[in-house]
Design a protein around this motif. Sequence first.
Motif, PDB file in Angstrom:
ATOM      1  N   TYR A  58       6.033  25.576  13.205  1.00 35.94           N
ATOM      2  CA  TYR A  58       7.074  26.373  13.833  1.00 35.94           C
ATOM      3  C   TYR A  58       7.143  26.041  15.315  1.00 35.94           C
ATOM      4  O   TYR A  58       6.154  26.181  16.048  1.00 35.94           O
ATOM      5  CB  TYR A  58       6.792  27.863  13.633  1.00 35.94           C
ATOM      6  CG  TYR A  58       6.496  28.213  12.188  1.00 35.94           C
ATOM      7  CD1 TYR A  58       7.458  28.013  11.195  1.00 35.94           C
ATOM      8  CD2 TYR A  58       5.244  28.711  11.815  1.00 35.94           C
ATOM      9  CE1 TYR A  58       7.177  28.318   9.876  1.00 35.94           C
ATOM     10  CE2 TYR A  58       4.964  29.013  10.492  1.00 35.94           C
ATOM     11  CZ  TYR A  58       5.932  28.814   9.530  1.00 35.94           C
ATOM     12  OH  TYR A  58       5.657  29.108   8.215  1.00 35.94           O
ATOM     13  N   GLN A  59       8.334  25.630  15.750  1.00 35.83           N
ATOM     14  CA  GLN A  59       8.474  25.115  17.100  1.00 35.83           C
ATOM     15  C   GLN A  59       8.065  26.109  18.174  1.00 35.83           C
ATOM     16  O   GLN A  59       7.287  25.793  19.069  1.00 35.83           O
ATOM     17  CB  GLN A  59       9.917  24.650  17.326  1.00 35.83           C
ATOM     18  CG  GLN A  59      10.166  24.051  18.688  1.00 35.83           C
ATOM     19  CD  GLN A  59      11.522  24.462  19.223  1.00 35.83           C
ATOM     20  OE1 GLN A  59      11.748  25.610  19.570  1.00 35.83           O
ATOM     21  NE2 GLN A  59      12.427  23.514  19.268  1.00 35.83           N
ATOM     22  N   GLN A  60       8.608  27.325  18.126  1.00 39.71           N
ATOM     23  CA  GLN A  60       8.346  28.286  19.187  1.00 39.71           C
ATOM     24  C   GLN A  60       6.870  28.666  19.254  1.00 39.71           C
ATOM     25  O   GLN A  60       6.277  28.753  20.339  1.00 39.71           O
ATOM     26  CB  GLN A  60       9.202  29.544  19.007  1.00 39.71           C
ATOM     27  CG  GLN A  60       9.173  30.494  20.195  1.00 39.71           C
ATOM     28  CD  GLN A  60       9.603  29.821  21.504  1.00 39.71           C
ATOM     29  OE1 GLN A  60      10.555  29.036  21.528  1.00 39.71           O
ATOM     30  NE2 GLN A  60       8.896  30.095  22.585  1.00 39.71           N
ATOM     31  N   LEU A  63       4.974  25.780  20.879  1.00 37.16           N
ATOM     32  CA  LEU A  63       5.146  25.669  22.327  1.00 37.16           C
ATOM     33  C   LEU A  63       4.262  26.663  23.066  1.00 37.16           C
ATOM     34  O   LEU A  63       3.695  26.341  24.124  1.00 37.16           O
ATOM     35  CB  LEU A  63       6.609  25.875  22.696  1.00 37.16           C
ATOM     36  CG  LEU A  63       7.592  24.814  22.170  1.00 37.16           C
ATOM     37  CD1 LEU A  63       9.018  25.155  22.592  1.00 37.16           C
ATOM     38  CD2 LEU A  63       7.213  23.418  22.631  1.00 37.16           C
ATOM     39  N   PHE A  78       4.180  17.604  14.557  1.00 34.72           N
ATOM     40  CA  PHE A  78       5.093  18.607  14.012  1.00 34.72           C
ATOM     41  C   PHE A  78       5.319  18.296  12.541  1.00 34.72           C
ATOM     42  O   PHE A  78       5.712  17.175  12.189  1.00 34.72           O
ATOM     43  CB  PHE A  78       6.429  18.618  14.757  1.00 34.72           C
ATOM     44  CG  PHE A  78       7.277  19.807  14.397  1.00 34.72           C
ATOM     45  CD1 PHE A  78       7.062  21.032  15.013  1.00 34.72           C
ATOM     46  CD2 PHE A  78       8.271  19.701  13.431  1.00 34.72           C
ATOM     47  CE1 PHE A  78       7.822  22.148  14.660  1.00 34.72           C
ATOM     48  CE2 PHE A  78       9.034  20.805  13.072  1.00 34.72           C
ATOM     49  CZ  PHE A  78       8.808  22.033  13.686  1.00 34.72           C
ATOM     50  N   ILE A  82      13.032  20.885  10.489  1.00 33.93           N
ATOM     51  CA  ILE A  82      13.617  20.656  11.810  1.00 33.93           C
ATOM     52  C   ILE A  82      15.086  21.030  11.800  1.00 33.93           C
ATOM     53  O   ILE A  82      15.875  20.457  11.043  1.00 33.93           O
ATOM     54  CB  ILE A  82      13.473  19.187  12.238  1.00 33.93           C
ATOM     55  CG1 ILE A  82      12.005  18.748  12.159  1.00 33.93           C
ATOM     56  CG2 ILE A  82      14.007  18.980  13.647  1.00 33.93           C
ATOM     57  CD1 ILE A  82      11.813  17.260  12.384  1.00 33.93           C
ATOM     58  N   LYS A  86      16.927  22.346  17.527  1.00 33.00           N
ATOM     59  CA  LYS A  86      15.541  22.466  17.990  1.00 33.00           C
ATOM     60  C   LYS A  86      14.906  21.100  18.255  1.00 33.00           C
ATOM     61  O   LYS A  86      13.715  21.029  18.539  1.00 33.00           O
ATOM     62  CB  LYS A  86      14.710  23.213  16.930  1.00 33.00           C
ATOM     63  CG  LYS A  86      15.190  24.628  16.623  1.00 33.00           C
ATOM     64  CD  LYS A  86      14.959  25.568  17.782  1.00 33.00           C
ATOM     65  CE  LYS A  86      15.405  26.989  17.467  1.00 33.00           C
ATOM     66  NZ  LYS A  86      14.581  27.647  16.450  1.00 33.00           N
ATOM     67  N   THR A  87      15.693  20.041  18.165  1.00 27.62           N
ATOM     68  CA  THR A  87      15.093  18.708  18.270  1.00 27.62           C
ATOM     69  C   THR A  87      14.621  18.359  19.674  1.00 27.62           C
ATOM     70  O   THR A  87      13.671  17.594  19.835  1.00 27.62           O
ATOM     71  CB  THR A  87      16.091  17.629  17.802  1.00 27.62           C
ATOM     72  OG1 THR A  87      17.327  17.804  18.507  1.00 27.62           O
ATOM     73  CG2 THR A  87      16.337  17.719  16.306  1.00 27.62           C
ATOM     74  N   ILE A  90      11.013  19.392  20.320  1.00 34.98           N
ATOM     75  CA  ILE A  90      10.128  18.606  19.468  1.00 34.98           C
ATOM     76  C   ILE A  90      10.014  17.185  20.000  1.00 34.98           C
ATOM     77  O   ILE A  90       8.918  16.609  20.068  1.00 34.98           O
ATOM     78  CB  ILE A  90      10.638  18.616  18.012  1.00 34.98           C
ATOM     79  CG1 ILE A  90      10.539  20.027  17.432  1.00 34.98           C
ATOM     80  CG2 ILE A  90       9.843  17.640  17.147  1.00 34.98           C
ATOM     81  CD1 ILE A  90      11.196  20.192  16.080  1.00 34.98           C
ATOM     82  N   GLN A  93       7.681  17.372  23.192  1.00 35.02           N
ATOM     83  CA  GLN A  93       6.373  18.020  23.212  1.00 35.02           C
ATOM     84  C   GLN A  93       5.407  17.551  22.130  1.00 35.02           C
ATOM     85  O   GLN A  93       4.269  18.015  22.085  1.00 35.02           O
ATOM     86  CB  GLN A  93       6.560  19.533  23.082  1.00 35.02           C
ATOM     87  CG  GLN A  93       7.360  20.158  24.218  1.00 35.02           C
ATOM     88  CD  GLN A  93       6.694  19.966  25.561  1.00 35.02           C
ATOM     89  OE1 GLN A  93       5.475  20.046  25.694  1.00 35.02           O
ATOM     90  NE2 GLN A  93       7.492  19.674  26.588  1.00 35.02           N
ATOM     91  N   VAL A  97       6.026  13.340  14.394  1.00 37.59           N
ATOM     92  CA  VAL A  97       6.840  14.235  13.571  1.00 37.59           C
ATOM     93  C   VAL A  97       6.774  13.717  12.137  1.00 37.59           C
ATOM     94  O   VAL A  97       7.125  12.570  11.869  1.00 37.59           O
ATOM     95  CB  VAL A  97       8.305  14.293  14.046  1.00 37.59           C
ATOM     96  CG1 VAL A  97       9.104  15.222  13.146  1.00 37.59           C
ATOM     97  CG2 VAL A  97       8.386  14.779  15.486  1.00 37.59           C
TER      98      VAL A  97
END
Length: 228
Positions: A58-60, A63, A78, A82, A86-87, A90, A93, A97
């Motif tokens: 999960y991206q958030q 981070l 990651f 996706i 939100k790319t 990703i 950071q 992937v």
Amino acid sequence: MDTISERYQHVLSQIRHATGIAGRPKNSVQLLAVSKTKPAGDIAVLYRLGQRHFAENYQQEALLKQQALAGFNITWHFIGPIQSNKTKAIAGQFSWVHSVDRLKIAQRLSEQRPAHLPPLNICLQVNISEESSKAGVSLAELPELAAAITVLPNLRLRGVMAIPEPNSQYAQQRLPYRHLYQAVQDLHLAGLDSYSFGMSGDLKAAIMEGATMVRIGTALFGERDYRV
């Protein structure tokens, strides 16, 4: 096994044992610690034990952990779905992937990869069991997508990732990985050296069929929770 340290040593032992049985070189399989829903403190414990590669879905959430662990030399992967919007985070950071299954997503990742960073390592997610509920490109679509991604300037296509349909039978666990490994070999694309196969329940089967990275969460951290 009650502690992360004990679980970590047990998983490493399982990897070494399976690698030996498969007749593969020592250290040919990398442990990828899947830390989704686990707090930054648990990641720090594993880091101090020697683990360097961690994966988030999960991206958030990822981070926030990256901010908390900014002083740690972690390689972030990651592995979750996706969304097009939100790319950018990703691309900036993460080093790897594993869950690319559309050219549009790959193009956005390439366009948004910061110029000062090396190419983003990409694995294509393949829906090897052809489950309607799972993301992933089909085996039939894999060659065309792989060829298209190899020409994107800020990406480096490294291999494939798969999450087969769960099966408790060892022999049956091996079959989808064997099928996908051979399909990738048949592509004859230079640089495809990474097979993101296997989780806590089928680690041995995955290693026997060519895994170079095993994604382990529960066996390392225990059951999921939702603290970050």
